[in-house]
Design an enzyme around this catalytic site. Structure first.
Site, PDB file in Angstrom:
ATOM      1  N   SER A 133     -12.416  -4.011  19.414  1.00 36.22           N
ATOM      2  CA  SER A 133     -11.986  -2.729  18.533  1.00 36.22           C
ATOM      3  C   SER A 133     -12.549  -1.678  19.231  1.00 36.22           C
ATOM      4  O   SER A 133     -13.627  -0.501  19.817  1.00 36.22           O
ATOM      5  CB  SER A 133     -13.190  -2.287  17.161  1.00 36.22           C
ATOM      6  OG  SER A 133     -12.371  -1.666  16.429  1.00 36.22           O
ATOM      7  N   LYS A 159      -7.998  -4.135  19.441  1.00 35.11           N
ATOM      8  CA  LYS A 159      -7.465  -4.108  18.577  1.00 35.11           C
ATOM      9  C   LYS A 159      -8.039  -2.521  18.621  1.00 35.11           C
ATOM     10  O   LYS A 159      -9.190  -1.695  19.250  1.00 35.11           O
ATOM     11  CB  LYS A 159      -8.489  -4.131  17.665  1.00 35.11           C
ATOM     12  CG  LYS A 159      -8.689  -3.550  16.162  1.00 35.11           C
ATOM     13  CD  LYS A 159      -9.320  -4.595  14.781  1.00 35.11           C
ATOM     14  CE  LYS A 159     -10.416  -4.120  14.380  1.00 35.11           C
ATOM     15  NZ  LYS A 159     -11.003  -4.429  13.252  1.00 35.11           N
ATOM     16  N   LYS A 161      -7.777   1.083  16.520  1.00 31.74           N
ATOM     17  CA  LYS A 161      -7.923   1.897  15.200  1.00 31.74           C
ATOM     18  C   LYS A 161      -7.367   3.350  15.035  1.00 31.74           C
ATOM     19  O   LYS A 161      -6.817   3.289  16.235  1.00 31.74           O
ATOM     20  CB  LYS A 161      -9.350   2.260  15.308  1.00 31.74           C
ATOM     21  CG  LYS A 161     -10.463   1.029  14.909  1.00 31.74           C
ATOM     22  CD  LYS A 161     -10.632   0.410  13.700  1.00 31.74           C
ATOM     23  CE  LYS A 161     -12.329  -0.146  13.825  1.00 31.74           C
ATOM     24  NZ  LYS A 161     -12.268  -0.942  12.814  1.00 31.74           N
ATOM     25  N   ASP A 187      -5.809  -1.950  13.443  1.00 31.06           N
ATOM     26  CA  ASP A 187      -6.878  -1.510  12.017  1.00 31.06           C
ATOM     27  C   ASP A 187      -6.681  -0.684  11.401  1.00 31.06           C
ATOM     28  O   ASP A 187      -7.151   0.539  12.161  1.00 31.06           O
ATOM     29  CB  ASP A 187      -7.939  -2.318  12.446  1.00 31.06           C
ATOM     30  CG  ASP A 187      -8.859  -2.297  11.209  1.00 31.06           C
ATOM     31  OD1 ASP A 187      -8.359  -1.562   9.803  1.00 31.06           O
ATOM     32  OD2 ASP A 187     -10.063  -2.597  11.054  1.00 31.06           O
ATOM     33  N   GLU A 212      -4.142  -4.636  10.523  1.00 34.24           N
ATOM     34  CA  GLU A 212      -5.350  -5.161   9.208  1.00 34.24           C
ATOM     35  C   GLU A 212      -5.468  -3.845   8.693  1.00 34.24           C
ATOM     36  O   GLU A 212      -5.577  -2.373   8.765  1.00 34.24           O
ATOM     37  CB  GLU A 212      -6.742  -4.485  10.138  1.00 34.24           C
ATOM     38  CG  GLU A 212      -7.745  -5.535  10.280  1.00 34.24           C
ATOM     39  CD  GLU A 212      -9.501  -5.372  10.490  1.00 34.24           C
ATOM     40  OE1 GLU A 212      -8.972  -6.159  11.955  1.00 34.24           O
ATOM     41  OE2 GLU A 212     -10.458  -5.124  10.016  1.00 34.24           O
ATOM     42  N   ASP A 237      -9.042  -7.296   5.151  1.00 31.35           N
ATOM     43  CA  ASP A 237     -10.529  -6.441   5.814  1.00 31.35           C
ATOM     44  C   ASP A 237     -10.885  -6.439   4.495  1.00 31.35           C
ATOM     45  O   ASP A 237     -11.550  -7.690   3.837  1.00 31.35           O
ATOM     46  CB  ASP A 237     -10.318  -5.911   6.982  1.00 31.35           C
ATOM     47  CG  ASP A 237     -12.280  -5.674   7.088  1.00 31.35           C
ATOM     48  OD1 ASP A 237     -13.291  -6.113   6.285  1.00 31.35           O
ATOM     49  OD2 ASP A 237     -12.216  -5.332   7.647  1.00 31.35           O
ATOM     50  N   LYS A 261     -15.806 -11.794   7.288  1.00 32.12           N
ATOM     51  CA  LYS A 261     -16.803 -10.650   7.700  1.00 32.12           C
ATOM     52  C   LYS A 261     -17.750 -11.497   6.878  1.00 32.12           C
ATOM     53  O   LYS A 261     -17.994 -11.215   5.360  1.00 32.12           O
ATOM     54  CB  LYS A 261     -17.065  -9.252   7.664  1.00 32.12           C
ATOM     55  CG  LYS A 261     -16.753  -8.435   8.851  1.00 32.12           C
ATOM     56  CD  LYS A 261     -16.419  -7.155   8.448  1.00 32.12           C
ATOM     57  CE  LYS A 261     -15.187  -6.371   9.366  1.00 32.12           C
ATOM     58  NZ  LYS A 261     -14.703  -4.917   9.292  1.00 32.12           N
ATOM     59  N   GLY A 289     -16.420  -7.960  12.929  1.00 30.33           N
ATOM     60  CA  GLY A 289     -17.331  -7.267  13.893  1.00 30.33           C
ATOM     61  C   GLY A 289     -18.049  -6.332  12.731  1.00 30.33           C
ATOM     62  O   GLY A 289     -17.054  -5.389  12.681  1.00 30.33           O
TER      63      GLY A 289
HETATM   64  C1  NPQ Z   1     -13.610  -2.625  10.977  1.00 28.31           C
HETATM   65  N1  NPQ Z   1     -15.288  -2.926  12.234  1.00 28.31           N
HETATM   66  O1  NPQ Z   1     -12.965  -3.951  10.731  1.00 28.31           O
HETATM   67  C2  NPQ Z   1     -15.256  -2.157  10.849  1.00 28.31           C
HETATM   68  C3  NPQ Z   1     -15.353  -1.348  10.701  1.00 28.31           C
HETATM   69  C4  NPQ Z   1     -16.602  -0.731  11.093  1.00 28.31           C
HETATM   70  C5  NPQ Z   1     -15.443  -2.502  14.478  1.00 28.31           C
HETATM   71  O2  NPQ Z   1     -13.848  -2.686  13.904  1.00 28.31           O
HETATM   72  C6  NPQ Z   1     -21.178   1.161  11.391  1.00 28.31           C
HETATM   73  C7  NPQ Z   1     -20.989   0.265  11.129  1.00 28.31           C
HETATM   74  C8  NPQ Z   1     -19.761   1.913  11.986  1.00 28.31           C
HETATM   75  C9  NPQ Z   1     -20.483  -0.184  10.589  1.00 28.31           C
HETATM   76  C10 NPQ Z   1     -17.008   1.348  12.028  1.00 28.31           C
HETATM   77  C11 NPQ Z   1     -15.122  -2.859  13.456  1.00 28.31           C
HETATM   78  C12 NPQ Z   1     -18.875   0.731  11.747  1.00 28.31           C
HETATM   79  C13 NPQ Z   1     -19.293   0.254  11.076  1.00 28.31           C
HETATM   80  C14 NPQ Z   1     -16.413   0.791  11.637  1.00 28.31           C
HETATM   81  C15 NPQ Z   1     -17.629  -0.796  10.438  1.00 28.31           C
HETATM   82  O3  NPQ Z   1     -12.946  -2.848  10.371  1.00 28.31           O
HETATM   83 MG    MG Z   2     -11.111  -3.611   9.675  1.00 18.58          MG
END
Ligand code: NPQ
Ligand code: MG
Length: 366
Positions: A133, A159, A161, A187, A212, A237, A261, A289
């Site tokens: 990500s 991926k 953001k 995402d 996403e 998600d 998740k 994640g």
């Molecule tokens: C998601 N994760 O899929 C999340 C969102 C996310 C890997 O993109 C600190 C703790 C910061 C949890 C930032 C990924 C974070 C977090 C983003 C989770 O939407």
């Molecule tokens: Mg997400």
């Protein structure tokens, strides 16, 4: 299995680089760890709640309070993970807190029995393909450098953001630079409205695997409307907090793919139910994640080895987020991570490293 007590431990882990999403920028990960102690073995669970309630309503201090005040005291002294899950059920919400405790109970139980998480969950392979990500950057050239580094490391799927103002241009630039064969998805972390549908449809030109969580967490109906206006498949998600939510989303046509998740849905048992449900409906799932340490990562890699996980997950190597992980690091090999085979999670914290990042510990006797 007799549980003698539960330790709540807070740790702070610096990130290798700031991670920016549509809900904010993180520079360090504030993690709550749960350790369940039994006469024969101990078990670990990682709570994925953030320090602040930005991804969802849960946050680390709140999860700790839910655990010490309600969830741990509700645990029967003799419990397996299913019994722990049932004991916590009367309390609403707090899924990330529940998931951490259930995982720790399950880990203790599996370590005592000599069985791995992968074996218990029903893993169908011994390694999983890994995606990464990539956060929102200050400029497109900076993004291209970051993506180039990950592609070089072997990640099989990227991926990006996105948020309003950072979507079509970065996606186009990554496509132009890395070609049509790169597995690419985006995402939005709920940053758009249904009225943005025409704008989001511009992403259809780039052959994305999925988009996403484009819309609000609590709006399955609008996601179903959006799905009719886009060619890019919608993946949910934040909206999916249980197998019941997944069933509703599928029957509404709100998504074609689900990001699983375990923390978000209350644990690995519920995550497996969602996997089973989606598989039965021909809906692809992949493992998300939450910037896990090696403890949470180990369990996620085991989950991602189930047969319905047909898309690469955000199960990145430890080095994606941390210079020093609290466990021996997960390192990519040909774009894959090995599913741990040892008892329970198959990994343990390195005591000296764990001590170094620990901010506080608290013991709750049962
Ligand atoms: C998601 N994760 O899929 C999340 C969102 C996310 C890997 O993109 C600190 C703790 C910061 C949890 C930032 C990924 C974070 C977090 C983003 C989770 O939407
Ligand atoms: Mg997400």
């Amino acid at each position: 299995m007799e549980i003698t007590g539960v330790e709540l431990r807070r740790i702070t882990m610096p990130l290798v680089a700031p991670f920016r999403t549509s809900f904010g920028t993180e520079t360090a990960r504030d993690v709550l760890l749960v350790r369940v102690v039994t006469p024969g073995a101990e078990g670990w669970g990682e709570c994925v709640a953030m320090a602040e309630p930005r991804y969802s309503s849960e946050y680390a201090d709140g999860a700790a309070q839910a655990l010490r005040r309600f969830l741990v005291p509700a645990l029967p002294r003799h419990a397996d993970a299913h019994a722990a899950g049932r004991a916590m059920e009367p309390f609403k919400g707090h899924r990330m807190a529940k998931a951490a405790l259930e995982t720790a109970v399950l880990d203790a139980r599996l370590r005592a029995a000599g069985e791995s998480f992968g074996s218990f969950l029903g893993a169908a392979r011994d390694r999983v393909p890994c995606g990464v990500s990539v956060g929102i950057m200050n400029s497109v050239p900076e993004l291209l450098d970051a993506v180039a580094g990950y592609v070089e490391e072997g990640y099989v799927r990227i991926k990006l953001k996105i948020e309003p103002g950072w979507d079509v241009a970065p996606v186009r630039a990554v496509r132009e630079r890395f070609g049509d064969d790169l597995l690419l998805q985006v995402d939005a972390n709920a940053a758009y409205r249904l009225s943005d549908a025409h704008h989001l449809a511009r992403l259809d030109a780039f052959g994305l695997l999925l988009i996403e969580q484009p819309l609000a967490d609590d709006d399955l109906v609008q996601h179903a409307r959006l799905a009719k206006l886009l060619r890019t498949p919608i993946c949910l998600d934040e909206s999916i907090e249980s197998a019941a939510h997944a069933a509703a989303a599928i029957s509404l046509g709100a998504c074609a793919i689900v990001n699983v998740k375990p923390g978000r849905v209350g644990g690995y048992l519920e995550a497996r139910r969602i996997h089973d449900l989606c598989r039965a409906h021909g809906v692809a799932v992949w493992c998300g994640g939450m910037l896990e340490t090696g403890l949470g990562r180990a369990a996620n890699v085991a989950l991602a080895a189930l047969p319905g996980f047909t898309l690469p997950g955000d199960t990145s190597g430890s080095g994606r987020y941390y210079a020093t992980d609290i466990t021996p690091p997960f390192v990519l090999d040909g774009g894959h991570l090995p599913v741990p085979t040892g008892p329970g999670l198959g990994v343990e914290p390195v005591p000296e490293i764990l001590d170094e990042v620990t901010v506080s510990t608290e013991w709750i006797a049962l």
